[in-house]
Scaffold this active site. Structure first.
Site, PDB file in Angstrom:
ATOM      1  N   ASP A 265       0.814  -1.215   0.000  1.00  0.00           N
ATOM      2  CA  ASP A 265       0.000   0.000   0.000  1.00  0.00           C
ATOM      3  C   ASP A 265       0.851   1.270   0.000  1.00  0.00           C
ATOM      4  O   ASP A 265       2.008   1.264   0.434  1.00  0.00           O
ATOM      5  CB  ASP A 265      -0.892   0.037   1.241  1.00  0.00           C
TER       6      ASP A 265
ATOM      7  N   HIS B 108       3.671  -2.220   3.307  1.00  0.00           N
ATOM      8  CA  HIS B 108       3.721  -0.879   2.731  1.00  0.00           C
ATOM      9  C   HIS B 108       5.045  -0.676   2.013  1.00  0.00           C
ATOM     10  O   HIS B 108       6.108  -0.778   2.644  1.00  0.00           O
ATOM     11  CB  HIS B 108       3.537   0.186   3.822  1.00  0.00           C
TER      12      HIS B 108
END
Length: 264
Positions: free
Chosen positions: A71, A225
């Site tokens: 992400d 992430h």
């Protein structure tokens, strides 16, 4: 244990279609001796909501099968390191990118595509959370993100996202927004486990945490992430450890009729 949204389709050595999901092998001679991507799952996105952190169902994954997702990128300092680790392992992932980062770094977006990964969407500016915004403002955030991501990747944006996959920032959905995305034919992805890499920790601590959580879950959608340096530094060792323990990486893709060519 929660029931998967679909039954496990076929063994990784076969291919076919069931209930809008396609399973196929993804072996490549160039990946011999490396972990590699075990197979792909192509999902029919309309109305799909998966990830047991917040939804009842998940993807049809067998024991020791993982889908890797990243992400918030792309960012020049970290995303290339993540891509390098994935390339060295011959593994493919799904990147839920933020529109403003895609607009700022279109070459990285095109690199994600060129290296065979799936480009998905994570809103325009990553507000926390969309559910706290007025409905019209939240929809604008989503649609602007679709347009920015597709323009960076393909050179233009159509009326609908080319890859209809979305993850809510902070998992902040609402029934009305979920219905809106279902009407737009966009799948919503949550996660089954995550690395908590929004918390500061060393790559060594994060590696241990990830391995413990994966060994406990044994399958699922993994959230990390690509904007976090600790994640980028931890990832090569994690991929090696997963391979040694017999885990197989499944690549999440849109239906076969979706065009995924990057801009020229």
């Amino acid at each position: 244990m929660r029931r998967p949204v679909l039954l496990l389709l076929l063994a990784a050595a076969s291919c076919g279609f069931t209930d809008g999901v396609r399973a196929e092998t993804a072996a490549s001679p160039a990946c011999v001796g490396r972990p590699g991507t075990a197979r792909t799952l192509a999902v029919a996105p309309a109305g799909l909501r998966v990830g047991t952190k917040h939804f009842a169902d998940t993807l049809p994954l067998a024991d020791h099968e993982l889908v890797l997702t990243f992400d918030d990128g792309p960012l020049p300092a970290t995303t290339p390191l993540v891509l390098k680790a994935l390339a060295e392992a011959c593994v493919h992932a799904t990147f839920f990118v933020v529109g403003r980062n895609a607009a700022d770094h279109p070459a990285l977006v095109r690199r994600i595509l060129a290296e065979g990964h799936t480009l998905a969407h994570h809103s325009m500016t990553h507000p926390m959370t969309l559910a706290d915004l007025p409905f019209e403002a939240a929809v604008a955030e989503i649609e602007k993100g679709f347009a920015a991501d597709d323009t960076a990747a393909y050179g233009s944006a159509a009326g609908a996202p080319r890859v209809p996959f979305f993850r809510f920032p902070g998992f902040g959905s609402s029934p009305r927004l979920l219905d809106y995305l279902a009407h737009r034919g966009v799948a919503v992805f949550d996660a089954d486990l995550w690395g908590s890499d929004w918390e500061p920790m060393t790559p060594e601590v994060q590696f241990k945490l990830m391995l413990e959580r994966i060994e406990k879950a044994r399958r699922g959608i993994v959230l990390l992430h690509d904007i976090k340096m600790q994640t980028a530094r931890m990832l090569p060792e994690l991929l090696r450890a997963l391979d040694e323990r017999g885990y197989r990486i499944v690549h999440l893709v849109p239906p076969a009729d979706v065009a995924l060519s990057p801009a020229r």
